[in-house]
Design a protein around this motif. Structure first.
Motif, short mmCIF file in Angstrom:
data_model
loop_
_atom_site.label_atom_id
_atom_site.label_comp_id
_atom_site.label_asym_id
_atom_site.label_seq_id
_atom_site.Cartn_x
_atom_site.Cartn_y
_atom_site.Cartn_z
N SER A 1 0.95 -0.78 0.20
CA SER A 1 0.00 0.05 0.38
C SER A 1 0.52 1.50 -0.05
CB SER A 1 -0.63 0.06 1.00
OG SER A 1 -0.20 -0.26 2.06
N VAL A 2 0.14 2.11 -0.35
CA VAL A 2 1.25 4.05 -0.27
C VAL A 2 0.31 4.44 1.13
CG1 VAL A 2 1.57 5.50 -1.75
CG2 VAL A 2 1.83 3.98 -2.61
N ILE A 3 0.88 5.00 1.83
CA ILE A 3 0.39 6.05 2.89
C ILE A 3 0.70 7.11 1.88
CG2 ILE A 3 0.42 6.70 4.88
CD1 ILE A 3 -0.46 3.71 4.32
N MET A 4 -0.19 7.80 1.63
CA MET A 4 -0.22 9.70 1.50
C MET A 4 -0.63 11.03 2.79
SD MET A 4 -1.59 9.39 -2.35
CE MET A 4 -1.64 10.74 -3.27
N GLN A 5 0.11 11.51 2.61
CA GLN A 5 -0.07 12.52 3.82
C GLN A 5 0.49 14.19 3.77
OE1 GLN A 5 -0.53 11.47 7.46
NE2 GLN A 5 -1.10 13.93 7.71
N PRO A 6 -0.90 14.50 3.23
CA PRO A 6 -0.50 16.50 3.06
C PRO A 6 -0.13 17.09 3.11
CG PRO A 6 -3.18 15.22 2.64
CD PRO A 6 -2.62 14.74 3.71
N GLN A 7 0.89 18.24 2.71
CA GLN A 7 1.92 18.84 3.38
C GLN A 7 1.40 19.59 4.03
OE1 GLN A 7 4.47 16.97 3.62
NE2 GLN A 7 5.59 17.63 1.84
N THR B 1 -8.01 22.22 -5.83
CA THR B 1 -7.37 22.12 -5.68
C THR B 1 -5.60 22.52 -5.61
OG1 THR B 1 -8.72 20.92 -3.51
CG2 THR B 1 -6.33 20.38 -3.23
N ILE B 2 -4.74 22.38 -5.11
CA ILE B 2 -3.29 22.44 -5.55
C ILE B 2 -2.95 22.10 -4.20
CG2 ILE B 2 -1.09 23.55 -6.22
CD1 ILE B 2 -2.29 25.06 -7.82
N ALA B 3 -2.05 20.62 -4.07
CA ALA B 3 -1.29 20.31 -3.00
C ALA B 3 -0.62 19.30 -3.32
CB ALA B 3 -2.54 19.50 -2.30
N SER B 4 0.64 19.64 -1.47
CA SER B 4 1.61 18.07 -2.08
C SER B 4 1.60 17.60 -1.30
CB SER B 4 2.77 19.24 -2.02
OG SER B 4 4.09 18.28 -2.16
N PHE B 5 2.10 15.70 -1.49
CA PHE B 5 1.61 14.53 -0.82
C PHE B 5 2.89 13.71 -0.81
CE2 PHE B 5 -2.45 15.65 -2.38
CZ PHE B 5 -3.51 15.30 -1.49
N GLN B 6 3.57 13.48 0.69
CA GLN B 6 4.23 13.46 1.36
C GLN B 6 4.13 11.38 0.94
OE1 GLN B 6 6.36 13.79 5.07
NE2 GLN B 6 7.71 11.82 5.12
N CYS B 7 4.63 10.84 0.60
CA CYS B 7 4.62 8.96 -0.53
C CYS B 7 5.50 8.02 1.01
CB CYS B 7 4.32 9.34 -1.05
SG CYS B 7 3.03 10.29 -2.09
N THR B 8 5.08 6.86 1.39
CA THR B 8 5.24 5.96 2.35
C THR B 8 4.95 5.01 1.60
OG1 THR B 8 6.11 7.27 3.77
CG2 THR B 8 6.50 4.87 3.44
N LEU B 9 6.17 3.48 0.87
CA LEU B 9 5.17 2.16 0.45
C LEU B 9 5.64 1.66 1.12
CD1 LEU B 9 4.89 0.68 -2.26
CD2 LEU B 9 7.32 0.47 -2.44
N LYS B 10 4.91 1.60 1.53
CA LYS B 10 4.28 -0.23 3.28
C LYS B 10 4.53 -1.16 2.08
CE LYS B 10 3.36 1.21 7.04
NZ LYS B 10 2.90 1.22 8.35
N TYR B 11 4.90 -2.48 3.21
CA TYR B 11 4.72 -3.67 2.34
C TYR B 11 5.35 -4.74 3.51
CZ TYR B 11 9.45 -2.86 1.09
OH TYR B 11 10.98 -2.55 1.10
N VAL C 1 9.27 7.39 -1.09
CA VAL C 1 9.64 7.75 -2.38
C VAL C 1 9.23 9.21 -2.57
CG1 VAL C 1 8.31 5.36 -3.24
CG2 VAL C 1 6.82 7.21 -3.23
N GLU C 2 9.85 9.78 -4.02
CA GLU C 2 9.59 10.88 -3.51
C GLU C 2 7.56 11.82 -3.54
OE1 GLU C 2 11.47 12.83 -7.19
OE2 GLU C 2 13.17 12.14 -6.91
N GLU C 3 7.44 12.68 -3.29
CA GLU C 3 6.77 13.57 -2.69
C GLU C 3 5.45 13.85 -4.59
OE1 GLU C 3 7.08 17.65 -1.25
OE2 GLU C 3 8.17 16.82 0.33
N VAL C 4 4.61 13.74 -3.90
CA VAL C 4 3.17 13.74 -5.06
C VAL C 4 2.57 15.03 -5.68
CG1 VAL C 4 1.27 13.24 -6.32
CG2 VAL C 4 2.63 10.92 -5.12
N GLU C 5 2.87 15.98 -6.61
CA GLU C 5 2.05 16.96 -6.94
C GLU C 5 1.15 16.72 -7.14
OE1 GLU C 5 3.45 19.56 -5.41
OE2 GLU C 5 5.40 19.27 -5.25
#
Length: 897
Positions: free
Chosen positions: A695-701, A740-750, A773-777
């Motif tokens: 899964s991918v955990i997305m956290q808004p900045q 919406t314009i946002a940036s998310f910090q993403c972490t790959l969990k497994y 992984v890198e941030e998603v814009e």
């Protein structure tokens, strides 16, 4: 005397002529009394011959022979006297005390002497006198230079040329006389005078000697050649004087006003001009005009010299080579071998530096003279170097090809044959704009007798598109209206539409009035379609907005995007309740549509035989095809069934990891009306490891991002064999009207588990791990705004009262206007219009952009006024006009963020 034997005589060069000792012994014939002119001439001839073949006389020997010959000065035989001068001139360089005969030679230089002796005396005197004595003979030389007899004048000029290195100051004073000899003022009719009496009719004695033949007129004007050489020698250190001399003697642009009548003199002047042009590029243009004028001279020698001078110019352009190569091309067909050889050698040298230019003219020659078989082979060869030649030479080639194709169109042939020829001419108009006028004229002549309706319609459509922009659009109207009178209903309807395009798009106001009269006549046509079109266009003429929409519109819907939207609309049962919204389909320019149409379809790709090259490089899918594929993928996920149609998907995935890492991740964003779905494509590159519960955990900045996470659709298992796998993360838009314009910090969990190498079964127990992984814009460009073509001027005015915003930004980090343009286009992902993406100035520029916002956001236009100054960067005034205020805010946030 010893005479050669018959055998020696037959052997060619006998020892008699090569025996220097014998000649010296026989020099006593000079002292005989009476003198035998025949024996003396023979002996003098043998002396000169020995000197010619390289024999040398010692100082004493040369002195003996020299003073022996001087005794012959008293003899009256003209031929002997000429031989004497010839011998003493050659011996003077070796003999001693030669200056003693100066007085005898100067006696023959007097105007009352026999004319035949004067040129000989002048040439001999030049070899004998000391440089310090040059001033003493200045009066004689000045008079001889301007003498009306060409032999005397040429002798004086050539002698002065040889005196110049040792007596520069004296010879420089003769410049006025030399200039007069160049202009040939005193020899406009006959060079000679009435005081004849000389040998072979060149007598030029005084009036007291009326005997002898009349002096012959000069037809060669060789004196000009000698005078020009001396004049250049005198002035060679003064470049301004040389330039002035070339301009005075050049005779203007056409070369017709030149006073030079001798071809060799003109050739010499051309060489001087080429040298001056090489040393001073600033005068290249006027000198080049002179050279091009001499290309039309009546003398082949002058034509060739001018052509060669242009071909050997530094930095010569393809356009400048056109005329000289044409001259050389003519020389190749002349029956004179010398001209053929000279032209071939010059073209061969030119081919080393400008191969396309020479190849182009070779092709045009073959196109004009070849038959069907040779032209077919030639066309195959042309394709190999067409990309290397300049546009000027492409025009030349295509002019020849157009002539060939137009002649083919007049021949008998079926539809497929004529269609292939017409399409070839269409391609020429498209890729070589300079050939448009000629091609359109040929097509107009063809439709006069065209029996194929489809071809007539296509040509009429092309005339309507290209004709109004031509310099003389009115000349096509007659051909088009003839179709209204003479053709069937289908062609008549196409002709009416073509006429309407001339009326709307032409810059000539009188043309619209004339076309209105023609369309009014069409209202009585027997066919409904023709009448309806005429009625529509007459109405359109009265309202400019209608004309811009229905006739002048330069944009069309992207067919691929329209197809994708229609497929999505048909597959969505809920969407059928509302009419299809075409405003969400992006538009493209007609040029882009032509490129899209040129892209091979799937059927064409399948049916075509694949070469190795095409097999290695598959055709990349278009943006619309990617959108359609994403929509198909999402429709197969039950959790998204209630989300409705996809408004927009990322044009290209965002890479979140390096390509060399163990786990590779990229992200595609899908925008729905009330939701945003992030699609993570994950690849496992480790063969002996399996990842479970991925899964991918997305956290808004930022906390006020305006998005609420719904759920994550994890990936049960991921190995290297079933990669890539997809993980979906869904968010709800709190306010669907806000972009919406946002940036998310993403972490790959497994959960990572090792695979048994022998069975390939994973271990029962693994360990939880995560991978940053890198941030998603989530950005404006690419996620909300898509490029869409528009006519900026009319659309900007139309949206004057629509929601708008203006703000000023300081882009201090930008090093140029071009960098600012590239950055803005990348951030906003909008279509640059009118070539404004390339600044024409380094200090001030205006960038025009057009786009389309999905989900009912409508059109958006952006005008970027920029100024650049060193040290301060770029100052940007950003103006936005859109159909919604939220879109204006989106653009300002994207640029300002």
């Amino acid at each position: 005397m010893v005479f050669p034997s018959k055998k020696e005589d037959e052997s060619g060069l006998s020892s008699y002529y090569n025996n220097k000792t014998t000649i010296i012994q026989e020099a006593r014939v000079f002292n005989e009394s009476p003198i035998s002119p025949r024996k003396c001439r023979q002996l003098l001839t043998r002396i000169v011959y020995l000197l010619y073949v390289g024999e040398t006389f010692g100082t004493q020997e040369a002195t003996t022979l020299f003073f022996g010959t001087t005794k012959l000065f008293q003899h009256k035989d003209s031929a002997l006297r000429q031989a004497v001068y010839l011998a003493i001139k050659e011996l003077a360089t070796t003999a001693e005390d030669v200056i003693m005969v100066t007085s005898s030679i100067m006696k023959d230089m007097q105007p009352n002497s026999e004319v035949i002796y004067r040129p000989n005396a002048i040439r001999a005197l030049c070899k004998i006198i000391d440089p310090s004595m040059a001033q003493g003979v200045e009066r004689f030389f000045k008079a001889a230079i301007v003498d009306r007899n060409p032999s005397i004048s040429s002798a004086a000029l050539v002698s002065a040329y040889h005196l110049y290195p040792n007596a520069k100051d004296v010879v420089k004073r003769w410049v006025n006389e030399v200039q007069e000899a160049v202009n040939a003022k005193s020899s406009s009719s006959f060079f000679g005078s009435s005081s004849g009496g000389g040998y072979l009719g060149f007598g030029g004695g005084s009036n007291s000697q009326p005997s002898g033949a009349q002096t012959l007129p000069s037809t060669s004007y060789i004196t000009q050649y000698h005078a020009l050489g001396l004049l250049y020698l005198i002035r060679q250190q003064d470049r301004m004087a040389i330039t002035k001399m070339i301009q005075q003697l050049g005779g203007g642009k056409s070369g017709a006003g030149t006073t030079l009548k001798n071809p060799m003199a003109l050739c010499m002047l051309i060489r001087y001009a080429a040298k001056v042009m090489e040393e001073d590029p600033n005068i290249q243009r006027p000198v080049l005009e002179l050279l091009e004028g001499w290309l039309r001279h009546k003398s082949d020698m002058v034509n060739f010299e001018a052509a060669r001078a242009i071909c050997e110019m530094k930095n010569v352009t393809a356009a400048q080579l056109t005329k000289p190569i044409s001259v050389l091309q003519v020389f190749l067909t002349t029956p004179k071998p010398v001209l053929k050889f000279a032209a071939a050698r010059t073209l061969a040298a030119l081919a080393l530096t400008h191969p396309p230019a020479v190849a182009t003219y070779a092709i045009t020659t073959l196109l004009k003279t070849g038959n069907e078989a040779s032209v077919d082979r030639l066309i195959k060869q042309i394709t190999g170097f067409m990309s290397e030649i300049s546009d000027e030479f492409k025009v030349i080639i295509h002019a020849s090809m157009l002539t060939f194709l137009s002649s083919v169109l007049r021949d008998e042939g079926g539809y497929d044959f004529k269609r292939a020829v017409v399409e070839a001419m269409f391609d020429m108009i498209k890729f070589i704009p300079e050939s448009k006028e000629q091609a359109l004229s040929h097509l107009c002549e063809f439709i006069e007798d065209c029996e194929f309706t489809k071809l007539s319609v296509r040509i009429l459509h092309l005339l309507g598109v290209e004709g109004p922009q031509s310099p003389q659009p009115a000349k096509y109207i007659r051909f088009i209206y003839n179709r209204v009178v003479l053709e069937n209903a289908t062609v008549r309807a196409a002709a009416v539409t073509s006429l309407a395009k001339f009326g709307v798009n032409s810059a000539e106001p009188t043309l619209k009035k004339s076309i209105t009269v023609l369309l009014t006549r069409c209202l009585d046509d027997v066919d409904d379609e023709v009448r309806d079109r005429a009625t529509l266009y007459l109405k359109v003429f009265k309202e400019r907005t209608l004309a811009d929409t229905y006739v002048k519109e330069e944009s069309v819907y992207s067919l691929a995007a329209l197809e994708a939207k229609l497929v999505s609309y048909v597959k969505d049962p809920a969407a059928a309740e509302q009419p299809f919204d075409a405003s969400s389909v992006p538009k493209i320019s007609r040029a882009q549509a032509a490129q899209e149409a040129a892209r091979p379809s799937t059927l064409e790709t399948i049916g075509a035989p694949l070469s190795k090259k095409t097999a290695d490089v598959p055709v990349a899918p278009s943006a619309a095809e990617k959108q359609s594929a994403y929509a198909q993928q999402l429709s197969e996920v039950p959790e998204f069934a209630s989300y409705g149609p996809v408004l927009n998907s990322s044009a290209s995935p965002q890479q979140l990891t390096e390509s060399e890492t163990e786990y590779q991740v990229n992200c595609v964003k899908h925008i729905f009306k009330e939701h945003i779905v992030f699609q993570f494509n994950i690849s496992n590159t480790i063969p002996d490891t399996v990842l479970e519960q991925v899964s991918v955990i997305m956290q808004p900045q930022s906390e006020d991002a305006g998005l609420v996470e719904d759920f994550i659709i994890p990936l049960p298992s991921l190995t290297s064999t079933n990669s890539p796998g997809i993980v979906y993360v869904s968010f709800t838009r709190e306010n669907p009207d806000v972009y919406t314009i946002a940036s998310f910090q993403c972490t790959l969990k497994y959960i990572s588990k090792e695979l048994d190498p022998s069975t390939g079964v994973p271990e029962e127990e693994g360990y939880e791990d995560e991978y940053q992984v890198e941030e998603v814009e989530l950005s404006a460009g690419g996620d909300y705004i898509v490029p869409s073509y528009a006519s900026f001027g009319s659309e900007w005015d139309r949206m004057r009262s629509a929601p708008n915003a203006t703000e000023t930004f300081a882009l201090s980090a930008m090093e140029s206007l071009k960098a600012a343009c590239d950055s803005i286009i990348e951030v906003l992902n909008m279509e640059p219009l009118g070539g404004s993406e390339v600044p024409s100035s380094t200090s001030v520029h205006t960038l025009q952009l057009s786009g389309l916002v999905g989900g009912g956001g409508g059109k958006v236009l952006v005008r970027c006024r920029m100024t650049f100054s060193r040290g301060q960067g770029v100052t940007l005034e950003l103006g936005v006009r859109a159909e919604k205020q939220e879109v204006c805010d989106l653009v300002l946030t994207a640029v300002g963020g």
